[in-house]
Design an enzyme around this catalytic site. Structure first.
Site, PDB file in Angstrom:
ATOM      1  N   GLY A 209       0.840  -1.202   0.000  1.00 43.51           N
ATOM      2  CA  GLY A 209       0.000   0.000   0.000  1.00 43.51           C
ATOM      3  C   GLY A 209       0.865   1.238   0.000  1.00 43.51           C
ATOM      4  O   GLY A 209       2.048   1.182  -0.344  1.00 43.51           O
ATOM      5  N   ASN A 210       0.314   2.356   0.364  1.00 39.58           N
ATOM      6  CA  ASN A 210       1.103   3.584   0.461  1.00 39.58           C
ATOM      7  C   ASN A 210       0.508   4.490   1.527  1.00 39.58           C
ATOM      8  O   ASN A 210      -0.497   4.152   2.151  1.00 39.58           O
ATOM      9  CB  ASN A 210       1.191   4.286  -0.900  1.00 39.58           C
ATOM     10  CG  ASN A 210      -0.188   4.645  -1.422  1.00 39.58           C
ATOM     11  OD1 ASN A 210      -0.888   5.451  -0.829  1.00 39.58           O
ATOM     12  ND2 ASN A 210      -0.581   4.021  -2.527  1.00 39.58           N
ATOM     13  N   HIS A 211       1.120   5.654   1.731  1.00 36.76           N
ATOM     14  CA  HIS A 211       0.754   6.507   2.868  1.00 36.76           C
ATOM     15  C   HIS A 211      -0.421   7.443   2.607  1.00 36.76           C
ATOM     16  O   HIS A 211      -0.722   8.291   3.428  1.00 36.76           O
ATOM     17  CB  HIS A 211       1.957   7.368   3.273  1.00 36.76           C
ATOM     18  CG  HIS A 211       3.100   6.575   3.792  1.00 36.76           C
ATOM     19  ND1 HIS A 211       3.016   5.831   4.944  1.00 36.76           N
ATOM     20  CD2 HIS A 211       4.351   6.376   3.313  1.00 36.76           C
ATOM     21  CE1 HIS A 211       4.173   5.221   5.157  1.00 36.76           C
ATOM     22  NE2 HIS A 211       4.994   5.539   4.180  1.00 36.76           N
TER      23      HIS A 211
END
Ligand code: C5P
Length: 400
Positions: A209-211
């Protein structure tokens, strides 16, 4: 946010039995976030007390040209204060005075000074309502841009049954909200927004995923709603939430789900903003069980996710298509390349090199790039950034 939020509503209450409903009307306006001031005629005070209306509106109620201390109640100031003047109930007598331009009480004098839109909710007995004079007066007001909120049919105070009772307060508020909304720039338009990250499952507990927090996409959705649009928000996993009668929120997890969701809505959309931080790759295989740490090395094979925005660009018809670019180097050039490659109308560049821009922050610093323009904005809250983005969209759509 209600279209009535922050609006200055001047409520004129005249002397009919329906005046008691003014109390409910004030409450509903206040609940919508409006600031309400009430002017009454002397006769109206027989039906509902000024104290009731001043308590509910949290503002003094006025009915004569001077108060007890002989201070002048300035009708011009009141008229200038108002964004909307709502006369409810409006008796046959007040309607006639409005048509004739009489100024023998504070209410009609203020009416003559008002430059804002005037809404009129007539209330009277059946025969009075059907009288040719009343019909003519209402036609005259309607032709001179007054908004007439038609009375409803039912039992009347006289014992007769028919048309003449004042529209219910809920219906008056709804009428005004619809009328104001219909003047908003995105009324009748559909806006599709993607927001948040995507999670690409590795096994039942892990993902790539990412932030991204989704804040920018949600702020854009809110502004689109404020501008009157029907909004379809497709969001990846985020802690954020919002609700609105014109919002459809679709929560998805993976890029593939976001892709499917976006394609389903795309043909109906007038404006599309892809603010999601979509995972470019996903694991080729998803493990059914949690991966055990038995090996020293673990290799995950990744395959490319569909580029949602690029696909939308390829299928573009009427849509105004906006993408985001988060770059770390050679930013403007890379963003311009993306604009062309994905067939976009506009790209919003935010740079990780800028303080106050990027993931999870409440602020952002953007540049807006189109085929013909480049504008750089200051660091602002994401709400204000969303507003700037829509202003730029309007400018470009109008120039099309
Ligand atoms: O090519 P890049 O990922 O930098 O482009 C960013 C823009 O493309 C963003 O607007 C993002 O929402 C969109 N995008 C997408 N689908 C992907 C990757 C990016 O819609 N798979």
């Amino acid at each position: 946010m209600s279209v009535l939020k922050g609006k200055h509503i001047l409520l004129g209450v005249t002397g009919g039995i329906a005046a008691y409903k003014a109390a409910f009307l004030v409450r509903l306006f206040v609940k919508e976030g409006a600031d309400v001031k009430v002017i009454m005629t002397k006769d109206a005070e027989e039906f509902v007390t000024p104290l009731t209306l001043s308590t509910l509106s949290k503002n003094p109620v006025v009915s004569s040209f001077t108060d007890k201390e002989k201070n002048w109640n300035n009708h011009v100031e009141l008229a200038e204060w108002a964004d909307l003047f709502v006369i409810a109930p409006a008796t046959a007598n007040t309607l006639a005075k409005m048509v004739q331009g009489k100024s023998d009480n504070l209410l009609v004098t203020t009416y003559l000074s008002a430059k804002c839109p005037v809404y009129v909710a007539p209330a009277m007995d059946l025969d009075m309502y059907q009288h040719s004079t009343t019909e003519r007066n209402l036609r005259h007001l309607s032709e001179s841009k007054h908004l007439i909120i038609e009375p409803e049919s039912g039992e009347l105070a006289s014992g007769l049954t028919g048309k003449g009772r004042m529209a219910e307060p809920e219906n008056i508020v709804q009428y005004i909200k619809n009328q104001l909304s219909s003047q908003l720039p995105l009324w009748g338009k559909t806006v599709l927004i993607t927001a948040g990250p995507t999670y690409e499952a590795i096994d039942p507990v892990r993902f790539i995923g990412n932030h991204s927090s989704g804040k920018m996409g949600f702020a854009l959705a809110q502004i689109a709603l404020d501008f009157g649009a029907q909004v379809h928000l497709i969001t990846g996993p985020t802690a954020l939430d919002m609700s609105h009668e014109h919002l459809t929120m679709q929560r998805v997890v993976s890029a593939e789900q976001m892709y499917q969701g976006a394609l389903e809505v795309y043909s109906k959309a007038d404006i599309v903003i892809a603010a999601a931080a979509v995972s470019d790759y996903r694991p080729k295989h998803q493990f059914n069980q949690k991966i055990k740490k038995t090996e020293d090395h673990l290799t995950l094979e990744l395959v490319k996710n569909p580029d949602i925005l690029k696909t939308l660009g390829e299928q573009k018809k009427q849509q105004f298509l906006v993408g985001f670019a988060l770059e770390t180097n050679n930013e403007v050039e890379n963003a311009k390349q993306k604009l062309l490659k994905k067939n976009l109308d506009m790209i919003v560049l935010n740079s990780l090199q800028d303080k106050g821009a990027g993931f999870k922050k409440d602020t952002n610093r953007i540049s807006i790039i189109t085929k013909t323009d480049f504008s750089r904005f200051d660091t602002k809250s994401k709400d204000k950034v969303a507003f700037d983005i829509f202003q730029s969209i309007f400018e470009h759509i109008n120039a099309r």
